[in-house]
Design an enzyme around this catalytic site. Structure first.
Site, PDB file in Angstrom:
ATOM      1  N   HIS A 179       2.395 -26.789  11.352  1.00 17.72           N
ATOM      2  CA  HIS A 179       3.755 -27.316  11.506  1.00 17.72           C
ATOM      3  C   HIS A 179       3.798 -28.678  12.217  1.00 17.72           C
ATOM      4  O   HIS A 179       4.436 -29.615  11.741  1.00 17.72           O
ATOM      5  CB  HIS A 179       4.641 -26.332  12.266  1.00 17.72           C
ATOM      6  CG  HIS A 179       4.612 -24.936  11.709  1.00 17.72           C
ATOM      7  ND1 HIS A 179       4.525 -24.680  10.362  1.00 17.72           N
ATOM      8  CD2 HIS A 179       4.667 -23.718  12.314  1.00 17.72           C
ATOM      9  CE1 HIS A 179       4.531 -23.359  10.170  1.00 17.72           C
ATOM     10  NE2 HIS A 179       4.612 -22.768  11.333  1.00 17.72           N
ATOM     11  N   ASP A 205      -2.003 -21.703  15.411  1.00 15.42           N
ATOM     12  CA  ASP A 205      -0.777 -21.099  14.878  1.00 15.42           C
ATOM     13  C   ASP A 205       0.286 -22.160  14.582  1.00 15.42           C
ATOM     14  O   ASP A 205       1.060 -22.019  13.636  1.00 15.42           O
ATOM     15  CB  ASP A 205      -0.238 -20.078  15.902  1.00 15.42           C
ATOM     16  CG  ASP A 205       0.977 -19.308  15.401  1.00 15.42           C
ATOM     17  OD1 ASP A 205       0.908 -18.785  14.282  1.00 15.42           O
ATOM     18  OD2 ASP A 205       1.988 -19.230  16.130  1.00 15.42           O
ATOM     19  N   ARG A 241       0.796  -1.218   0.000  1.00 16.54           N
ATOM     20  CA  ARG A 241       0.000   0.000   0.000  1.00 16.54           C
ATOM     21  C   ARG A 241       0.839   1.284   0.000  1.00 16.54           C
ATOM     22  O   ARG A 241       0.429   2.287  -0.563  1.00 16.54           O
ATOM     23  CB  ARG A 241      -0.920  -0.005   1.218  1.00 16.54           C
ATOM     24  CG  ARG A 241      -2.164   0.767   0.938  1.00 16.54           C
ATOM     25  CD  ARG A 241      -3.276   0.494   1.842  1.00 16.54           C
ATOM     26  NE  ARG A 241      -2.840   0.003   3.146  1.00 16.54           N
ATOM     27  CZ  ARG A 241      -3.692  -0.360   4.075  1.00 16.54           C
ATOM     28  NH1 ARG A 241      -4.964  -0.331   3.833  1.00 16.54           N
ATOM     29  NH2 ARG A 241      -3.277  -0.785   5.239  1.00 16.54           N
ATOM     30  N   LYS A 292       0.227 -19.280   5.463  1.00 17.61           N
ATOM     31  CA  LYS A 292      -0.686 -19.535   6.557  1.00 17.61           C
ATOM     32  C   LYS A 292      -0.940 -18.232   7.305  1.00 17.61           C
ATOM     33  O   LYS A 292      -0.086 -17.345   7.206  1.00 17.61           O
ATOM     34  CB  LYS A 292      -0.129 -20.592   7.492  1.00 17.61           C
ATOM     35  CG  LYS A 292       1.104 -20.123   8.302  1.00 17.61           C
ATOM     36  CD  LYS A 292       1.463 -21.109   9.362  1.00 17.61           C
ATOM     37  CE  LYS A 292       0.849 -20.755  10.675  1.00 17.61           C
ATOM     38  NZ  LYS A 292       1.639 -19.830  11.491  1.00 17.61           N
ATOM     39  N   GLU A 325       9.572 -22.689  21.890  1.00 21.41           N
ATOM     40  CA  GLU A 325      10.142 -21.372  21.573  1.00 21.41           C
ATOM     41  C   GLU A 325      10.383 -20.599  22.858  1.00 21.41           C
ATOM     42  O   GLU A 325       9.609 -20.740  23.816  1.00 21.41           O
ATOM     43  CB  GLU A 325       9.162 -20.572  20.717  1.00 21.41           C
ATOM     44  CG  GLU A 325       8.872 -21.184  19.366  1.00 21.41           C
ATOM     45  CD  GLU A 325       7.983 -20.267  18.543  1.00 21.41           C
ATOM     46  OE1 GLU A 325       8.522 -19.414  17.830  1.00 21.41           O
ATOM     47  OE2 GLU A 325       6.755 -20.396  18.638  1.00 21.41           O
ATOM     48  N   LYS A 368      12.426 -26.755   5.868  1.00 24.53           N
ATOM     49  CA  LYS A 368      13.602 -26.938   6.734  1.00 24.53           C
ATOM     50  C   LYS A 368      14.359 -28.189   6.319  1.00 24.53           C
ATOM     51  O   LYS A 368      13.756 -29.241   6.081  1.00 24.53           O
ATOM     52  CB  LYS A 368      13.171 -27.051   8.206  1.00 24.53           C
ATOM     53  CG  LYS A 368      12.638 -25.739   8.769  1.00 24.53           C
ATOM     54  CD  LYS A 368      12.295 -25.869  10.233  1.00 24.53           C
ATOM     55  CE  LYS A 368      11.539 -24.668  10.734  1.00 24.53           C
ATOM     56  NZ  LYS A 368      12.341 -23.591  11.272  1.00 24.53           N
ATOM     57  N   ASP A 390      -3.726  -0.081  -3.188  1.00 21.82           N
ATOM     58  CA  ASP A 390      -4.546  -0.757  -2.195  1.00 21.82           C
ATOM     59  C   ASP A 390      -5.012  -2.089  -2.785  1.00 21.82           C
ATOM     60  O   ASP A 390      -5.570  -2.121  -3.884  1.00 21.82           O
ATOM     61  CB  ASP A 390      -5.745   0.171  -1.906  1.00 21.82           C
ATOM     62  CG  ASP A 390      -6.553  -0.334  -0.744  1.00 21.82           C
ATOM     63  OD1 ASP A 390      -6.564  -1.554  -0.519  1.00 21.82           O
ATOM     64  OD2 ASP A 390      -7.176   0.508  -0.063  1.00 21.82           O
ATOM     65  N   HIS A 420       6.248 -23.357   6.198  1.00 21.04           N
ATOM     66  CA  HIS A 420       7.715 -23.182   6.088  1.00 21.04           C
ATOM     67  C   HIS A 420       8.491 -24.319   6.768  1.00 21.04           C
ATOM     68  O   HIS A 420       9.656 -24.518   6.480  1.00 21.04           O
ATOM     69  CB  HIS A 420       8.163 -21.798   6.564  1.00 21.04           C
ATOM     70  CG  HIS A 420       8.261 -21.637   8.050  1.00 21.04           C
ATOM     71  ND1 HIS A 420       7.192 -21.331   8.839  1.00 21.04           N
ATOM     72  CD2 HIS A 420       9.321 -21.735   8.883  1.00 21.04           C
ATOM     73  CE1 HIS A 420       7.594 -21.247  10.094  1.00 21.04           C
ATOM     74  NE2 HIS A 420       8.885 -21.495  10.162  1.00 21.04           N
ATOM     75  N   LYS A 437       5.107 -20.967  23.631  1.00 22.95           N
ATOM     76  CA  LYS A 437       5.959 -19.783  23.645  1.00 22.95           C
ATOM     77  C   LYS A 437       6.473 -19.585  25.067  1.00 22.95           C
ATOM     78  O   LYS A 437       5.847 -20.025  26.027  1.00 22.95           O
ATOM     79  CB  LYS A 437       5.158 -18.549  23.225  1.00 22.95           C
ATOM     80  CG  LYS A 437       4.526 -18.704  21.833  1.00 22.95           C
ATOM     81  CD  LYS A 437       4.864 -17.535  20.951  1.00 22.95           C
ATOM     82  CE  LYS A 437       4.295 -17.682  19.561  1.00 22.95           C
ATOM     83  NZ  LYS A 437       5.296 -17.853  18.529  1.00 22.95           N
TER      84      LYS A 437
HETATM   85  C1  BG6 Z   1       5.165 -19.392  12.579  1.00 29.13           C
HETATM   86  C2  BG6 Z   1       4.291 -18.983  13.721  1.00 29.13           C
HETATM   87  O1  BG6 Z   1       4.417 -20.077  11.610  1.00 29.13           O
HETATM   88  O2  BG6 Z   1       6.209 -20.226  13.049  1.00 29.13           O
HETATM   89  C3  BG6 Z   1       5.096 -18.286  14.798  1.00 29.13           C
HETATM   90  O3  BG6 Z   1       3.254 -18.118  13.275  1.00 29.13           O
HETATM   91  C4  BG6 Z   1       6.282 -19.135  15.211  1.00 29.13           C
HETATM   92  O4  BG6 Z   1       4.287 -17.977  15.932  1.00 29.13           O
HETATM   93  C5  BG6 Z   1       7.059 -19.613  14.001  1.00 29.13           C
HETATM   94  O5  BG6 Z   1       7.112 -18.352  16.055  1.00 29.13           O
HETATM   95  C6  BG6 Z   1       8.130 -20.607  14.390  1.00 29.13           C
HETATM   96  O6  BG6 Z   1       8.935 -20.882  13.272  1.00 29.13           O
HETATM   97  P1  BG6 Z   1      10.466 -21.317  13.437  1.00 29.13           P
HETATM   98  O7  BG6 Z   1      10.923 -21.569  12.040  1.00 29.13           O
HETATM   99  O8  BG6 Z   1      11.154 -20.172  14.110  1.00 29.13           O
HETATM  100  O9  BG6 Z   1      10.457 -22.548  14.292  1.00 29.13           O
END
Ligand code: BG6
Length: 482
Positions: free
Chosen positions: A233, A228, A45, A141, A209, A175, A87, A171, A332
């Site tokens: 994952h 999340d 934007r 996501k 984390e 890895k 936009d 993602h 977390k």
């Molecule tokens: C993301 C989440 O998909 O993955 C985050 O939205 C999380 O909350 C992250 O921190 C963790 O990814 P990685 O690669 O750091 O383990």
């Protein structure tokens, strides 16, 4: 199209684009892996000139690349960058975009915006004839917040992009160690015959984390750890551990095996929630040696019932895994950043070693922070013991860091995924039915929590979650490996 002529990133000034996408594209380019004429168009934007946009991207790339930044590589890369302001919900933005794409050949669109913009963007692209073959789309996501909302987004995308032209990113699948799970299981004859309920006692998957919500309270509070992290994952890791051997590495073969796993996840009914699931929310404490606020006291925070920790005891209803618990855990503000999968084998059926306790074999696959694979085995201690043997567990260790010392830099997971999407290979992307099957299982848990009023239990930042997380495994005579 074999390779696209343009790579368009919506949300080009956002956090993900800055931290991951541009640095990944830069590294791919520096390694000579991008098509020579690929144009990279940032759409967002803000009003920026191409020059200002390049300066912003340069700052992000420098920050991420550190000592791997090369002025020469940057100069080549920056020539690819073009900015398209506007936009996303305004039709005029797509007219301008179409002009920028003219003559570029096929385009790959990456949606790295708020999911609320996914449908408007797809419709905007369609209004200018930009969704036709061979153009493709990549979506980040979260794709929805539930099965119903995920379906709605998928259906809206499918009106314009066929499934083979839709790439859903997780993602974790980019890895290196996650991909190595496939190599470990199917590139070795050793494990597969043992990979079942006859020999495996249970499996643990932990993604821990130390970070908190990092300025994303508004997003996170709507989603929580289950949506999340678990829906995507952790369930993807579970699929790679539990799936049957695919007949080849083609996208459809691998993804069909994964979806079978997701469909065999046993639903967790309301009456079992307190026994099979644990929700937690962090309170103030210490992580990484620093005092940190509680969840509700985070920037933009408020009192809420969102979980920042979840542990689940899952079961798969199929022949291979009947009766084997799969413990999933993520949170977390835990004591350390580590992602690990543990395959706990069963005890030997009968011990002939009087006096030595035998520890059952354990295969530990560490994904983060350091990539390693370790197999714990019983070994004779080199001592003279009267009247017998003394045994102790030792570990066969494979450090991927040491094994591949020559690799100069650890790749960003997105590098691999972007390259695969550019090459039109969707093996490492999530198919529509996978995403929806994962939501179905997760929805039932989340809705059950709300039906039964099961709120998150507090845990101190820097601890391994609420006490209930320990009870979850101990109930079955197991304990978490940390
Ligand atoms: C993301 C989440 O998909 O993955 C985050 O939205 C999380 O909350 C992250 O921190 C963790 O990814 P990685 O690669 O750091 O383990």
């Amino acid at each position: 199209m074999a390779v696209p002529g343009a790579f368009v990133i919506f949300g080009a000034t956002g956090d993900l684009a800055r931290r991951m996408l541009f640095p990944s594209l830069y590294f791919l380019d520096a390694d000579g892996l991008l098509p020579w004429d690929l144009k990279i168009i940032g759409a967002a934007r803000s009003k920026l000139t191409d020059q200002q946009f390049r300066a912003e991207v340069e700052e992000s790339v420098r920050a991420r690349a550190g000592s791997f930044f090369s002025k020469e590589a940057w100069e080549g890369f920056s020539k690819r960058l073009v900015y398209a302001g506007g936009d996303a919900s305004d039709g005029a933005s797509y007219i301008a975009l179409r002009e920028k794409l003219s003559g570029a050949g096929g385009a790959l669109f990456y949606l790295s915006t708020s999911p609320a913009l996914y449908i408007p963007i797809v419709r905007g692209l369609a209004s200018q004839g930009l969704t036709v073959e061979p153009n493709r789309i990549i979506v980040e996501k979260p794709i929805g917040k539930s099965r119903a909302t995920c379906e709605a987004i998928n259906t809206a995308i499918a009106e314009h992009f066929s499934e083979p032209r839709t790439f859903r990113i997780d993602h974790y699948l980019g890895k290196e160690t996650v991909q190595n799970l496939i190599a470990l299981r199917f590139g070795n004859a050793l494990f597969e015959p043992l990979w079942n309920r006859h020999n495996i006692d249970h499996v643990q998957i932990t993604v821990a984390e130390t970070l908190g919500v990092e300025g994303r309270f508004a997003y996170y509070d709507e989603y929580g750890a289950t949506r999340d992290m678990v829906q995507n994952h952790l369930l993807q890791l579970l699929c790679l551990i539990a799936m049957e051997p695919p007949s080849n590495m083609r996208a459809e073969s691998v993804r069909s095996e994964k979806v079978k796993v997701l469909r065999s996840l046993r639903p967790i009914h309301d009456a079992e929630l307190a026994q099979k699931t644990v929700r937690g929310q962090y309170t103030r404490g210490v992580t990484d040696g620093k005092s940190v606020p509680g969840y509700a006291e985070e920037e933009g925070g408020k009192a809420s019932d969102t979980e920042t920790f979840v542990a689940i005891c899952a079961h798969l209803d199929n022949w291979r895994w009947a009766g084997v618990p799969f413990y999933l855990r993520t949170g977390k503000r835990l004591p350390s950043r580590f992602s690990q999968i543990t395959i706990q084998f069963k005890n030997v059926p009968h011990s002939i070693f009087n006096g030595s306790a035998l520890l059952a074999n354990r295969l530990t696959i560490t994904l983060q922070p350091e990539e390693s694979i370790a197999l714990t085995i019983m070994n004779k201690t080199p001592t003279l013991t009267q009247g017998g043997y003394e045994l102790q567990p030792l570990s066969l260790n494979l450090s991927l860091l040491d094994a591949f010392k020559g690799e100069k830099r650890r790749r960003i997971a997105y590098e691999r995924l972007l390259l695969e999407a550019i090459s039109d290979n969707s093996t490492l992307f999530v198919r529509r039915d996978e995403a929806e099957a994962a939501w179905l299982w997760v929805d039932r848990i989340i809705e059950g929590w709300s039906r039964t009023g099961m709120k998150p239990a507090p845990y101190q930042a820097g601890s391994w979650g609420p006490a209930g997380a320990f009870a979850l495994t101990e109930r079955n005579g197991h304990s978490w490996y940390e």
